[in-house]
Design a protein around this motif. Structure first.
Motif, PDB file in Angstrom:
ATOM      1  N   GLN A  49      37.631  35.255  76.636  1.00 53.87           N
ATOM      2  CA  GLN A  49      36.198  35.073  76.418  1.00 53.87           C
ATOM      3  C   GLN A  49      35.683  33.835  77.141  1.00 53.87           C
ATOM      4  O   GLN A  49      34.504  33.528  77.064  1.00 53.87           O
ATOM      5  CB  GLN A  49      35.903  34.961  74.920  1.00 53.87           C
ATOM      6  N   THR A  50      36.582  33.150  77.851  1.00 51.19           N
ATOM      7  CA  THR A  50      36.198  31.988  78.642  1.00 51.19           C
ATOM      8  C   THR A  50      37.091  31.950  79.866  1.00 51.19           C
ATOM      9  O   THR A  50      38.109  32.641  79.921  1.00 51.19           O
ATOM     10  CB  THR A  50      36.332  30.685  77.816  1.00 51.19           C
ATOM     11  N   SER A  97      37.368  27.103  71.220  1.00 50.69           N
ATOM     12  CA  SER A  97      38.176  27.997  70.375  1.00 50.69           C
ATOM     13  C   SER A  97      38.641  29.222  71.154  1.00 50.69           C
ATOM     14  O   SER A  97      39.684  29.793  70.857  1.00 50.69           O
ATOM     15  CB  SER A  97      37.395  28.418  69.126  1.00 50.69           C
ATOM     16  N   TYR A  98      37.876  29.621  72.165  1.00 45.23           N
ATOM     17  CA  TYR A  98      38.247  30.788  72.975  1.00 45.23           C
ATOM     18  C   TYR A  98      39.493  30.543  73.813  1.00 45.23           C
ATOM     19  O   TYR A  98      40.061  31.478  74.367  1.00 45.23           O
ATOM     20  CB  TYR A  98      37.106  31.193  73.900  1.00 45.23           C
ATOM     21  N   THR A  99      39.941  29.291  73.939  1.00 45.96           N
ATOM     22  CA  THR A  99      41.135  29.017  74.738  1.00 45.96           C
ATOM     23  C   THR A  99      42.420  29.283  73.958  1.00 45.96           C
ATOM     24  O   THR A  99      43.499  29.228  74.530  1.00 45.96           O
ATOM     25  CB  THR A  99      41.144  27.554  75.256  1.00 45.96           C
ATOM     26  N   ALA A 106      39.198  35.026  84.333  1.00 47.65           N
ATOM     27  CA  ALA A 106      37.738  35.019  84.229  1.00 47.65           C
ATOM     28  C   ALA A 106      37.382  35.617  82.870  1.00 47.65           C
ATOM     29  O   ALA A 106      38.170  36.369  82.295  1.00 47.65           O
ATOM     30  CB  ALA A 106      37.135  35.857  85.351  1.00 47.65           C
ATOM     31  N   PRO A 107      36.211  35.293  82.345  1.00 47.95           N
ATOM     32  CA  PRO A 107      35.809  35.923  81.081  1.00 47.95           C
ATOM     33  C   PRO A 107      35.865  37.442  81.193  1.00 47.95           C
ATOM     34  O   PRO A 107      35.440  38.017  82.194  1.00 47.95           O
ATOM     35  CB  PRO A 107      34.376  35.428  80.882  1.00 47.95           C
ATOM     36  N   GLY A 108      36.433  38.075  80.169  1.00 47.23           N
ATOM     37  CA  GLY A 108      36.544  39.531  80.146  1.00 47.23           C
ATOM     38  C   GLY A 108      37.856  40.074  80.685  1.00 47.23           C
ATOM     39  O   GLY A 108      38.142  41.261  80.555  1.00 47.23           O
TER      40      GLY A 108
END
Length: 182
Positions: A22-23, A123-125, A147-149
């Motif tokens: 997400q990041t 938090s996305y990491t 990449a995100p996604g």
């Protein structure tokens, strides 16, 4: 047993997930691999988080500055309000202090929102298992930049399974009438 029919089917998990980044970031650590059993919330992978930590620190600094600005604007507004009630200042000065207080309050709201967003990005990491299950595929390697996604893992939960069967049309119609099959 004239009513006996055999069909080929596939047993599959009801709960299947594809976990994506997400990041953006580089894969720093993979803690699980294919066929590993994981619990809900278990850490599966970590992405580099230097940019996200820096973003969070900038947001925290902006929040402290916005809080100080609001404290100052609030004090100025209270002084101006008191002075206006004693007719020591023009209403324009009071209006100006009110506008500064409102602007400082809005800036504080924006700084709080930025901090929430930067904390969320951090938090996305950390990639966690959404439920207990088994890792079915790993799509990345340590050191890879995401990449995100971008897909990281696929997983499923063997606790609830279903059988998927493709039936001939005539058989499907017969089963619709009885609503049962064993």
């Amino acid at each position: 047993t004239d009513n006996f029919r055999a069909w080929d089917g596939v047993v599959e998990s009801i709960h299947q997930a594809t976990l994506s980044s997400q990041t953006s970031g580089r894969v720093a650590e993979l803690l699980v691999d294919v066929n590993d059993v994981v619990t809900q919330g278990a850490v599966l992978a970590r992405l580099s988080n230097v940019e996200q930590i820096s973003g969070q620190r900038r947001s925290q600094a902006a929040l402290r500055a916005a809080q100080a600005l609001l404290t100052e604007a609030e004090a100025d507004y209270r002084r101006m309000s008191e002075m206006l009630s004693k007719r020591l200042i023009a209403s324009a000065q009071y209006d100006q202090s009110l506008a500064k207080r409102n602007a400082a309050s809005a800036q504080l709201d924006a700084a709080q929102a930025d901090l929430r967003e930067s904390t969320q990005q951090l938090s996305y990491t950390t990639i966690r298992a959404p439920y207990a299950g088994v890792i079915s595929e790993r799509h990345v390697q340590v050191g890879e930049t995401l990449a995100p996604g971008q897909v990281i893992f696929s997983m499923n939960s063997p606790s609830q399974l279903r059988v998927r069967v493709d039936l001939p049309q005539a058989e499907a119609i017969a089963l619709q009438k009885t609503q049962a099959a064993h």
